[in-house]
Design an enzyme around this catalytic site. Structure first.
Site, PDB file in Angstrom:
ATOM      1  N   SER A 174       0.722  -1.293  -0.013  1.00  0.00           N
ATOM      2  CA  SER A 174      -0.049   0.055  -0.153  1.00  0.00           C
ATOM      3  C   SER A 174       0.904   1.237   0.148  1.00  0.00           C
ATOM      4  O   SER A 174       0.474   2.297  -0.434  1.00  0.00           O
ATOM      5  CB  SER A 174      -0.980   0.095   1.171  1.00  0.00           C
ATOM      6  OG  SER A 174      -0.126  -0.123   2.294  1.00  0.00           O
ATOM      7  N   ASP A 181      -3.271   6.651  11.810  1.00  0.00           N
ATOM      8  CA  ASP A 181      -2.606   6.055  10.872  1.00  0.00           C
ATOM      9  C   ASP A 181      -1.300   6.739  10.914  1.00  0.00           C
ATOM     10  O   ASP A 181      -1.230   7.833  10.055  1.00  0.00           O
ATOM     11  CB  ASP A 181      -3.143   6.217   9.530  1.00  0.00           C
ATOM     12  CG  ASP A 181      -2.548   5.541   8.409  1.00  0.00           C
ATOM     13  OD1 ASP A 181      -1.177   4.836   8.520  1.00  0.00           O
ATOM     14  OD2 ASP A 181      -3.004   5.341   7.484  1.00  0.00           O
ATOM     15  N   HIS A 217       0.951   5.174   6.636  1.00  0.00           N
ATOM     16  CA  HIS A 217       0.940   5.912   5.260  1.00  0.00           C
ATOM     17  C   HIS A 217       1.003   7.419   5.276  1.00  0.00           C
ATOM     18  O   HIS A 217       1.495   7.840   6.220  1.00  0.00           O
ATOM     19  CB  HIS A 217      -0.435   5.488   4.736  1.00  0.00           C
ATOM     20  CG  HIS A 217      -0.533   3.960   4.774  1.00  0.00           C
ATOM     21  ND1 HIS A 217      -1.621   3.509   5.598  1.00  0.00           N
ATOM     22  CD2 HIS A 217      -0.423   2.731   3.730  1.00  0.00           C
ATOM     23  CE1 HIS A 217      -1.556   2.235   5.556  1.00  0.00           C
ATOM     24  NE2 HIS A 217      -0.876   1.833   4.203  1.00  0.00           N
TER      25      HIS A 217
END
Length: 445
Positions: A183, A424, A427
């Site tokens: 990702s 998060d 990312h």
């Protein structure tokens, strides 16, 4: 009579002297031979262990009737045993030159600092990119502090090649650019699409539906920018881009053939793999295993096996076909604020500025893993370029989405009352840090 006895004794003395000299010479020759053996094999026990290792030839098509099934999320091991010690039988390519493509020969573009620049940055507008991911669209999901968009990477003593959309499209004309990995590499792919799509008329561009291979097409350049979901590079039970959250990771450590059947048609390849190897032990299901039994191995050691299998494909297929190959080093996480602010107990939540300490290195980046990548890539030719994004990204504790993204699971009241608990910090917001990774890619193309 006395003279005769003396002559005989003198002869015996000469013979003894010759025998003594001969003995000394033999002793010296024996010692030299022993020393040579020690130099050639300083550790006899190690030699015996190496001789007993089993080596597996990677990326071999199994032609027997019992060819292994393709792994998917329903695959299971038929029992698990200890790691057998098997290695991948790849010795590397003969180096074509001592020059390693890790940076400019005149300047290390990966060593520098972040400079606030609200004149030239961001390079695109989040809301104007129709292909933006809700996981990375931080402003859309409530982040009002937009300073994270305005930082420019400034190498020490030189400059990065200035981003130029028209020039980049010309480099891509008639070509397929493919990002392969997890990702984080998908985030870099979305960044590249957003960086480039604005100059293509709406009726001349398209995006395929989300799938293991997702493709952005620009008709007038006959070019594509693609992303292939292959988080572990080799075939695995986590190759579904949506349903991959599994309790047990199973890989075929000796084969990239499932994925390479897709990526071998690209002209420019950008690979990454890292984060998934830090999630505990991995189950190895070798291609020649007929009974479905797995071996268990630590993630980092499993990654080294996989990197060697990947390198075998690069050496045998990519380099002879003159493909451009890049490997992106690990993207750091910022899970513990005490690493940059002693005494604090948070993470990346509410961080608004980069880390200024040039020597900063957090626990989100693993030095032994970096050494694995370097060892494997150094055994390839100089045609493989390392994009060393790790240190420059280490400084950007402010660049993660934290709570400002779409979450696919419903958040509990307890989580909502404690934002740091669900932030998060893996990312990256877009526009942001991955845009600089793509500027580096442009610099080397």
């Amino acid at each position: 009579m006395m003279q005769q006895r003396w002559n005989r004794r003198k002869t015996h003395l000469h013979l003894l002297a010759l025998l003594f000299v001969f003995f000394i010479v033999l002793t010296i020759l024996h010692n030299e031979h022993s020393i040579q053996q020690i130099h050639e094999n300083p550790d006899p026990e190690t030699h015996r262990q190496d001789a007993s290792l089993s080596f597996v030839k990677p990326n071999v098509l199994i032609s027997r009737n019992g060819a292994p099934e393709i792994l998917d999320r329903f695959s299971k091991c038929n029992g698990t045993r200890e790691y057998s010690g098997r290695k991948i039988s790849w010795s590397g390519r003969k180096k074509e030159s001592s020059r390693r493509k890790v940076g400019s020969e005149r300047c290390d573009v990966f060593s520098g600092k972040w400079v606030f620049d609200n004149t030239s940055y961001p390079l695109y507008n989040e809301s104007k990119c129709p292909y933006m991911s809700d996981q990375l669209a931080c402003h859309k999901h409530g982040r009002t502090d937009l300073r994270y968009q305005y930082w420019r990477w400034q190498p020490h003593g030189c400059n990065l090649k200035r981003w130029n959309i028209a020039e980049m499209w010309e480099k891509l004309r008639g070509k397929r650019l493919m990002f392969v990995g997890d990702s984080l590499n998908r985030g870099q792919w979305i960044s590249m699409v957003c960086l480039l799509q604005s100059v293509i008329p709406a009726d001349k561009k398209s995006m395929s539906p989300n799938a293991p291979l997702t493709i952005f097409r620009a008709e007038e350049y006959n070019a594509t920018i693609e992303f292939l979901w292959a988080p572990l590079l080799v075939e695995s039970n986590s190759d579904d881009p949506v349903n991959h959250r599994l309790d047990e990771r199973i890989i075929r450590p000796d084969s990239v053939l499932k994925h390479s059947s897709e990526w071998e048609h690209a002209d420019i390849l950008v690979f990454n793999t890292y984060l998934w190897w830090r999630q505990g032990p991995v189950k190895l299901l070798w291609s020649a295993e007929e009974n479905g039994a797995c071996e268990e191995l630590d993630g980092r050691e499993a990654m080294e096996l996989v990197m060697t299998t990947w390198a075998d494909w690069v050496a045998s297929r990519a380099i002879p076909l003159k493909k451009r190959v890049f490997f992106v080093t690990m993207s750091p996480t910022h899970l513990w604020s005490r690493e940059w602010e002693l005494g604090s107990e948070g993470n990346c939540y509410n961080e608004k500025t980069p880390i200024e300490l040039e020597s900063y290195w957090g626990s989100g980046s693993d030095q032994p893993t970096m050494r694995i990548v370097k060892k494997v890539v150094d055994n390839l030719s100089s045609e493989v370029t390392i994009l060393n994004i790790t240190q420059l990204s280490e400084y950007r504790k402010d660049g993660h989405p934290s709570i400002y993204r779409k979450f696919w699971e419903e958040l509990s009241p307890q989580q909502l009352s404690n934002p740091a608990s669900y932030s998060d910090c893996i990312h990256w917001c877009l526009p942001g840090v991955p845009d600089v990774w793509n500027e580096l890619l442009f610099h080397f193309l």
